[in-house]
Motif scaffolding. Structure first.
Motif, short mmCIF file in Angstrom:
data_model
loop_
_atom_site.label_atom_id
_atom_site.label_comp_id
_atom_site.label_asym_id
_atom_site.label_seq_id
_atom_site.Cartn_x
_atom_site.Cartn_y
_atom_site.Cartn_z
N LYS A 111 0.83 -1.21 0.00
CA LYS A 111 0.00 0.00 0.00
C LYS A 111 0.86 1.26 0.00
N GLU A 126 2.09 1.80 -3.41
CA GLU A 126 1.07 2.39 -4.29
C GLU A 126 1.00 3.91 -4.10
N LEU A 183 -4.36 2.57 5.71
CA LEU A 183 -3.94 2.00 4.43
C LEU A 183 -4.95 0.99 3.90
N VAL A 197 -5.69 -1.95 5.20
CA VAL A 197 -5.23 -3.34 5.29
C VAL A 197 -5.70 -3.94 6.60
#
Ligand code: FAD
Ligand code: AMP
Lengths: 309, 249
Positions: free
Chosen positions: B103, B106, B207, B209
């Motif tokens: 993440k 990204e 993030l 997650v």
């Protein structure tokens, strides 16, 4: 469900690490399939088919797999692996390179470097440079595992006559390419499989002096290893490094010559049956794990030992 | 090109850990902690890439409790530009670390992500490879040389038989081996300067997650101790013992 084992090979011969991995896999379940992925590796598949305990060999023969590139191989193994309960490989640099990618593609964890199988989902592995042993249970439906070869006996290389099935998926991620390699050539046995290992450390002083250890090793049919300090100093190539972050060995006799015995080195050799240490410093920590300790100058003791054997 | 470096807080490599008497884990109370040696090499490599002009910015990430900010500061003192801490109660398992790092990648879009090949506590050797798979990027693991070449990178790797060189298309992942470089010592002015460098704190939720357990730790035990053996006085005695006592010759 069956277990998929990833064969270690160089496109022409099946590496012995595969046989230790088969033994470990046998303790997880009883239907074992062995994947041989490479290029022009039909001879390896044939050898794989006779390994005791293996019921099927999958052969993926394609240019994309010729150099065992992790990007390509992991796509193949993850695609095949989703139909298995376990995907298992030796904890060699190839296995360590590829298997975590397989685990991530399957969205499962990886259990690295196991030294014992307690149940199909429960394994022992060393942590903290072997100063502790963890027993871990996998919670995943597919168990992705790498196996420490020295912890398991080798399976017999004959006894089975498994079928060889070609599998066709060719995955080429197209992101990595082989450029070159510099492989150390040696007629001595492979370090991780040798019954005698003679290792040298910084105490050897330079690369030429390793000849002393080579002639001792040759007399005993053994392999030559080294500490990280000897590798870092450029005395010998990296593939000779024994330790936490190098190779793990467990021969019948391990000679540690001019090696102090840092925990990182001990992690790679302390399961040897008999350890002999030769060091001029009587306080060297290596003596705390050695069965036979000789406080001596290696440049006198090693030639004398060699000549008297 | 931006370089992202993942760093982990671990026990100092000189410390020999002890297992807790109840076998629940190792005892880390009052133990000296440090930057994982392989991560230190990763930071050094990134900083050298910046110094050579190949990289423009070095960002370090560490995932763990607040204490891991110490290791981020260490990396900043070695020359990284800014830090990101992803706050978790404990150190998460590798696949979770890889998902969090993915993440961050990204968001940050680095050309190169450098990790250690192995953390010296868990000895997993897997996070970099997992990150490579999640991002569908190529990897150069166990690197002893990294050379940027236009839009690709040549990585020389320490493999069982010797050395292997691969060419990877950027963006790529690299994991470090010990010989890649020798990390510098941070000087006092750099340590002072590091205190003022930016350090962002995020959570896994920021993030997007969700952390998941893939394993359960059932037990941690001490390895079989080797008994120290005997001193031999001469080469002759050594040969005699190996032949007649150990019977290995
Ligand atoms: C993250 C990390 C990972 C590591 N991984 C590994 C690893 O996998 N493997 C590994 O080996 N190391 C590893 N190390 C390095 C390790 O910490 C030690 O630095 C290294 O093992 C020391 O090597 P050595 O014993 O050869 O050198 P030294 O510690 O310098 O010891 C040399 C010894 O030679 C003896 N000596 C010198 N001259 C003579 C003579 N003439 N006769 C007899 N004895 C003599 C000395 O008394 C001394 O005991 C790692 C380190 C780190 C930080
Ligand atoms: N908690 C963490 N935070 C940041 N980086 C990590 C963390 N855990 C692992 N890594 C990175 O992944 C590398 C390999 O770790 P491992 O796979 O645990 O052996 C380390 O050297 C770090 O670069």
């Amino acid at each position: 469900m069956a277990i998929l084992i990833i064969a270690e090979h160089d496109n022409s011969t099946l590496k012995s690490a595969t046989l230790n991995t088969v033994t470990a896999a046998c303790q997880m379940g009883d239907e074992l399939h062995l994947l041989v992925a490479g290029e022009g590796c039909a001879a390896v598949a044939e050898a794989a088919a006779s390994v005791a305990g293996v019921s099927k060999v999958l052969l993926a023969d394609n240019a994309a797999y010729g150099r065992q590139l992790a990007e390509n191989l992991s796509l193949l193994i993850a695609e095949l692996g989703k139909d298995y309960s376990h995907v298992v490989a030796p904890a060699t640099t190839t296995g360590k390179n590829v298997m975590p990618r397989v685990a991530a593609l399957l969205d499962v964890g990886q259990i690295s470097d196991i030294i014992a199988v307690e149940a199909a989902d429960t394994f022992q592995r060393p942590i903290y440079a072997g100063n502790a042993i963890a027993t871990v249970q996998s919670l995943d439906s597919i168990k992705v595992i790498t196996v420490r070869g020295t912890a398991f006996d080798a399976a017999a290389s004959t006894g089975s006559s498994a079928s060889v099935d070609s599998v066709s998926p060719a995955h080429d991620a197209g992101t990595s390419a082989f450029v070159s390699e510099e492989m150390a050539k040696s007629d001595r046995p492979e370090l991780t499989a040798a019954s005698v290992v003679v290792s040298g450390g910084r105490g050897l002083g330079n690369g030429e002096n390793f000849a002393l250890l080579e002639s001792l090793a040759d007399k005993l049919g053994g392999a030559v290893g080294a500490s990280r300090a000897a590798v870092d100093a450029g005395f010998v190539p990296n593939d000779m490094q024994v330790g936490q972050t190098g190779k793990i060995v467990a021969p019948d006799i391990y000679f540690a010559v001019g090696i102090s015995g840092a925990i990182q080195h001990l992690a790679g050799m302390k399961d040897s049956k008999v350890i002999v240490a030769i060091n001029k410093d009587e306080e060297a920590p290596i003596f705390q794990v050695a069965d036979y300790s000789l406080v001596a100058d290696l440049f006198e003791a090693v030639p004398e030992l060699e000549s008297k054997l | 090109m931006k370089v992202l470096v993942a760093v982990k807080r671990v026990i100092d490599y000189n410390v020999k850990v002890r297992v807790k008497p109840d076998n629940s884990d190792v005892d880390l109370a009052n133990v000296k902690m440090a930057l994982n040696p392989f991560c230190e090499i990763a930071v050094e490599e990134a900083v050298r890439l910046k110094e050579s002009g190949a990289a423009s910015e070095v960002v370090v990430v560490s995932i763990g409790p607040k204490a891991c900010q110490e290791q981020i500061r260490t990396a900043l003192a070695l020359g990284a530009d800014r830090g990101i801490q992803i706050e978790t109660e404990e150190l998460p398992e590798s696949l979770n670390v890889a998902k969090l790092l993915a993440k961050v990648v990204e968001e940050e879009q680095p050309g190169l992500v450098i990790l250690g090949k192995q953390s010296i506590d868990a000895d997993n050797n897997q996070t970099g490879q997992m990150l490579g798979a999640l991002l569908n990027r190529p990897q150069g693991t166990f690197a002893s040389e990294v050379k940027i070449d236009g839009d690709s990178v040549n990585v020389t790797r320490e493999v069982d038989g010797g050395l292997q060189t691969l060419n990877l298309k950027l963006p790529a992942i690299v994991t470090t081996d010990l010989r890649l470089n020798e990390p510098r010592y941070a000087k006092l002015p750099d340590i002072m300067k590091a205190k003022r460098k930016p350090l962002d704190v995020k959570t896994p939720a920021d993030l997007g997650v969700e952390l998941k357990n893939h394993t359960r730790l059932l037990k941690v035990s001490a390895p079989a101790e080797r008994q120290a053996g005997i001193r031999v006085a001469s080469v002759d005695e050594l040969i005699d013992k190996l032949k007649n006592e150990a019977k290995v010759l």
